[in-house]
Design an enzyme around this catalytic site. Structure first.
Site: not given
Ligand code: ATR
Length: 285
Positions: A87, A102, A66, A156
């Protein structure tokens, strides 16, 4: 001439977009085929360049491209420049225009499927990944009074809050811990927790302790359609909305950009639900 559209990403084998976009082309009597374009980083520039062909309407773009498609297209429309993610790419006479549907799809899903108006509300976003970004900008544009962002990785959340704060009339903050005060009108779960095949399919993302009793709880995960987060929200007596409406509404907005034709939402919902049911029946065998 048969028209062409498709989804660019990796992996795209399980994307629902081909299913409901093709159903929409059919329902509208459009002679067009929607393809799965599994794309490696090396062929991304050539794949995007191929969208300039006269028969090509455009493409949807998904993980992980993206952001990477932005330098490959000619103009950015809507909120895509601010969000920093595209997207939807539309071919208009050989020029490629990028959009991000989105966030607008999310707002449309809230309005149409839950009669929820974001203006003036206090919102909690759980997660700060790519999906949360589009949603956060759209919530700001829709007039949320306050947006609070909680994420496992605090830096983040802080970065996203700072980016959105510049665009918002209301307050945008990142939280050092999940909320404990029940003050939020809308709680949005944007992490991959609870997702089939994801990192924690049975987990419930933090955030529900922040919901007022009248709040709407939204999970953007759509597989399974009824997630552990939605079940936990219902147990607390909250109203809920799953992720399928956002998926369909972002696709419907993309369809309208591709074709100029009003999207047949019901047809798209039915096609996606049938496919999800088919897959879960397959998985249960
Ligand atoms: P997307 O584009 O689908 O949002 P991403 O950019 O990889 O995918 O983001 C995933 C989100 O899920 C993030 O907020 C991530 O938290 P981190 O920034 O701390 O990685 C969160 N996430 C994924 N697995 C997690 C878990 N087991 N516990 C808490 N947060 C999780």
């Amino acid at each position: 001439m048969k028209h062409l559209a498709g989804i660019i990403g990796s992996p795209v084998a399980h994307s629902l977009s081909p299913v409901f976009q093709q159903a929409a082309f059919g329902a509208c009597g459009l002679d067009a085929e929607y393809q799965r374009w599994e794309t490696t980083p090396a062929v991304l520039p050539a794949r995007v360049a191929s969208l300039r062909e006269a028969r090509c309407l455009g493409a949807n773009v998904t993980i992980p491209y993206k952001e990477q498609v932005i330098p490959l297209i000619d103009e950015l429309g809507g909120q895509s420049a601010r969000v920093g993610a595209v997207n939807t790419i539309v071919n208009r006479g050989g020029r490629l225009f990028g959009f991000n549907t989105d966030g607008p799809g999310f707002i449309a899903a809230l309005r149409d499927e839950a009669s929820f108006d974001v203006a003036g509300t206090d919102v909690l976003l759980s997660g700060a990944g790519g999906a949360a970004r589009g949603i956060a900008f759209a919530l700001a544009e829709a007039g949320a009074a306050r947006i609070a962002i909680w994420n496992r990785t605090a830096s983040r959340a802080a970065r996203l809050a700072a980016d959105v704060a510049g665009e918002a009339r209301g307050e945008v903050v990142s939280l050092p811990a999940p909320p404990s005060e029940a003050r939020y009108d809308l709680v949005v779960q944007t992490t991959s927790i609870g997702m089939e095949g994801g990192p924690d399919p049975t987990g419930v993302a933090a955030g529900l302790d922040g919901a007022r009793q009248s709040a709407l709880a939204v999970d953007i995960v759509y597989a399974p359609e009824d997630t552990p987060f939605l079940q936990a929200a219902r147990r607390r007596g909250l109203r809920t909305l799953g992720g399928l409406p956002m998926l369909i509404h972002q696709g419907a907005l993309a369809f309208e950009l591709f074709t100029g034709v009003h999207a047949p939402l019901e047809v798209m919902f039915d096609a996606a639900r049938q496919e999800l049911a088919r897959r879960s029946a397959g998985a249960a065998r």
